[in-house]
Design a protein around this motif. Structure first.
Motif, mmCIF file in Angstrom:
data_model
loop_
_atom_site.group_PDB
_atom_site.id
_atom_site.type_symbol
_atom_site.label_atom_id
_atom_site.label_comp_id
_atom_site.label_asym_id
_atom_site.label_seq_id
_atom_site.Cartn_x
_atom_site.Cartn_y
_atom_site.Cartn_z
ATOM 1 N N GLY A 138 0.807 -1.216 0.000
ATOM 2 C CA GLY A 138 0.000 0.000 0.000
ATOM 3 C C GLY A 138 0.842 1.269 0.000
ATOM 4 O O GLY A 138 0.377 2.338 -0.418
ATOM 5 N N GLU A 139 2.075 1.156 0.477
ATOM 6 C CA GLU A 139 2.996 2.297 0.460
ATOM 7 C C GLU A 139 3.663 2.466 -0.903
ATOM 8 O O GLU A 139 4.442 3.404 -1.101
ATOM 9 N N GLY A 140 3.378 1.533 -1.809
ATOM 10 C CA GLY A 140 3.930 1.641 -3.154
ATOM 11 C C GLY A 140 5.087 0.703 -3.454
ATOM 12 O O GLY A 140 5.643 0.729 -4.556
ATOM 13 N N TYR A 141 5.458 -0.119 -2.487
ATOM 14 C CA TYR A 141 6.576 -1.040 -2.702
ATOM 15 C C TYR A 141 6.146 -2.229 -3.568
ATOM 16 O O TYR A 141 4.999 -2.681 -3.509
ATOM 17 N N ARG A 142 7.094 -2.744 -4.338
ATOM 18 C CA ARG A 142 6.908 -3.952 -5.126
ATOM 19 C C ARG A 142 7.696 -5.081 -4.453
ATOM 20 O O ARG A 142 8.915 -4.987 -4.334
ATOM 21 N N ILE A 143 7.011 -6.123 -4.034
ATOM 22 C CA ILE A 143 7.670 -7.228 -3.324
ATOM 23 C C ILE A 143 8.149 -8.260 -4.342
ATOM 24 O O ILE A 143 7.354 -8.971 -4.955
ATOM 25 N N TRP A 144 9.449 -8.342 -4.497
ATOM 26 C CA TRP A 144 10.034 -9.285 -5.447
ATOM 27 C C TRP A 144 10.206 -10.684 -4.852
ATOM 28 O O TRP A 144 10.126 -11.676 -5.564
ATOM 29 N N GLY A 145 10.502 -10.731 -3.555
ATOM 30 C CA GLY A 145 10.772 -12.031 -2.951
ATOM 31 C C GLY A 145 10.394 -12.050 -1.484
ATOM 32 O O GLY A 145 10.330 -11.007 -0.820
ATOM 33 N N ASN A 146 10.150 -13.254 -0.985
ATOM 34 C CA ASN A 146 9.712 -13.448 0.390
ATOM 35 C C ASN A 146 10.326 -14.755 0.890
ATOM 36 O O ASN A 146 10.127 -15.801 0.269
ATOM 37 N N VAL A 147 11.074 -14.687 1.987
ATOM 38 C CA VAL A 147 11.804 -15.854 2.498
ATOM 39 C C VAL A 147 11.426 -16.108 3.944
ATOM 40 O O VAL A 147 11.411 -15.181 4.769
ATOM 41 N N GLY A 148 11.137 -17.365 4.276
ATOM 42 C CA GLY A 148 10.824 -17.724 5.657
ATOM 43 C C GLY A 148 11.044 -19.203 5.908
ATOM 44 O O GLY A 148 11.135 -19.993 4.967
ATOM 45 N N ASP A 149 11.121 -19.564 7.182
ATOM 46 C CA ASP A 149 11.319 -20.974 7.542
ATOM 47 C C ASP A 149 10.004 -21.679 7.847
ATOM 48 O O ASP A 149 9.986 -22.890 8.061
ATOM 49 N N GLN A 150 8.888 -20.929 7.905
ATOM 50 C CA GLN A 150 7.574 -21.499 8.174
ATOM 51 C C GLN A 150 6.668 -21.291 6.964
ATOM 52 O O GLN A 150 6.738 -20.262 6.294
#
Length: 260
Positions: A224-236
């Motif tokens: 909503g702030e205008g960012y583009r999420i290219w990747g998301n990393v997590g262990d769960q």
């Protein structure tokens, strides 16, 4: 003459039989040496299958590691395979990162979880028999407030590449902001996680909400702030489910606990 020929043929038959039998025994012996035998109770095979099913999210909402799998998990986490798995995933992430072309407006984002993604709780879980004992929120909070979680080397290297590339890295954690905020900031900084855009901890607004809902809402705010999420990393898996996940998600292994 006939008797001698019969005796000779009999001797040849016996020699051939012994040769074939000896070769068969040798092949079987070599196979047994090359193939490790399962334990008498089958726990080794079961625990390997259990860990694979956990990582594939086929086993869900599991409260504890099966008791018979404690040594298996210990061996996996400390014996080198866990590190090899992390390195392979890191290489896949960086291969993807190298292919990206950022817009250069400072709005290209990347999401990282914190616990057992950026920093490790392996020393805490060693005392909990690698997840065979029930989760103790009070005990974990006492551990986390010390700020002694070591960086996971492959993720730290990946983090530095992300920052160098120009990504705005957001660290999102389920840790309580009021009680663990200061300790978490110090821990991350001391372990080399410097240069991220924002660290987001769970505040009173999200108390009682599942990790999926909490992290979905945070990612929605970031977009909503205008960012583009290219990747998301997590262990769960709960790090990688819900809304606004980004273009690609990457799951790190963690057979010690499950966060819904």
């Amino acid at each position: 003459m006939i008797t001698m020929m019969f005796q000779r043929a009999r001797e040849v038959f016996i020699l051939l039989f012994l040769a074939v039998f000896s070769k068969a025994v040798s092949i079987k012996s070599n196979y047994q040496r090359a193939s490790p035998m399962p334990s008498s109770d089958g726990s080794a095979s079961y625990c390997l299958s259990w860990r694979l099913a956990v990582e594939a999210n086929n086993v869900r909402a599991w409260p504890m590691v099966p008791t018979q799998c404690m040594r298996h998990i210990e061996s996996y986490m400390l014996g080198g395979q866990y590190d090899h798995d992390l390195d392979l995933i890191k290489d896949q992430i960086l291969s993807y990162v190298n292919e990206t072309v950022l817009n250069g407006d400072g709005m290209d984002a990347w999401i990282l979880d914190v616990d057992d993604t950026c920093i490790s709780n392996i020393f805490y879980y060693k005392g909990k028999r690698y997840g065979c004992d029930p989760y103790d929120p009070t005990g974990f909070k006492a551990w986390a407030i010390k700020g002694g979680c070591p960086a996971i080397p492959s993720v730290l290297a990946m983090f530095n590449k992300l920052v160098e590339k120009g990504f705005q890295v957001f660290l999102i954690t389920g840790r309580d902001e009021e009680t663990l905020g200061k300790a978490t900031v110090g821990n991350l900084h001391n372990q080399g996680f410097v240069g991220y855009e924002r660290l987001i901890l769970r505040n009173a607004t999200y108390k009682g909400k599942s990790a999926v809902i909490y992290k979905s809402e945070i990612r929605k705010q970031i977009e909503g702030e205008g960012y583009r999420i290219w990747g998301n990393v997590g262990d769960q898996w709960s790090d990688l489910q819900g809304d606004c996940l980004g273009i690609r998600t990457f799951k790190l292994p963690n057979p010690m606990y499950f966060v819904p």
